[in-house]
Design an enzyme around this catalytic site. Structure first.
Site, short mmCIF file in Angstrom:
data_model
loop_
_atom_site.label_atom_id
_atom_site.label_comp_id
_atom_site.label_asym_id
_atom_site.label_seq_id
_atom_site.Cartn_x
_atom_site.Cartn_y
_atom_site.Cartn_z
N CYS A 33 0.87 -1.18 0.00
CA CYS A 33 0.00 0.00 0.00
C CYS A 33 0.90 1.23 0.00
O CYS A 33 1.31 1.70 1.06
CB CYS A 33 -0.92 -0.03 1.21
SG CYS A 33 -2.02 1.39 1.28
N VAL A 34 1.26 1.71 -1.15
CA VAL A 34 2.12 2.87 -1.38
C VAL A 34 3.48 2.72 -0.70
O VAL A 34 4.43 2.33 -1.34
CB VAL A 34 1.43 4.20 -0.98
CG1 VAL A 34 2.29 5.39 -1.39
CG2 VAL A 34 0.05 4.31 -1.61
#
Length: 80
Positions: free
Chosen positions: A25-26
């Site tokens: 996630c990022v």
């Protein structure tokens, strides 16, 4: 963080048998673990993590822009 540290990340999450799921996630690896007591924030930081956020069986390991790749590599190692 380099791929060479993936083994250290897995160990910090309590070993491959403790990891139920991993996704990127990022800048974070979001993992779900079986036993949160086996997770070592100290070991994860030693492996190069910038931070660790843990709530119950959910662990977020802040690793920077390589999070997606690292999470995919971990997910690939998990038993089906």
């Amino acid at each position: 963080m380099k791929k060479a540290e993936i083994g250290e990340i897995i160990a910090g999450l309590g070993g491959i048998g403790n990891i139920k799921e991993a996704e990127g996630c990022v800048t974070r690896i979001r993992a779900r673990v079986a036993d949160p007591g086996l997770v070592s924030a100290t070991a994860l930081k030693k492996a190069g993590a910038f931070g660790v956020v843990q709530a119950g069986n959910s662990v977020q390991v802040v690793v920077g822009g390589t999070a997606e790749t690292l999470a995919e590599d971990i997910q690939d190692l998990l038993p089906e």
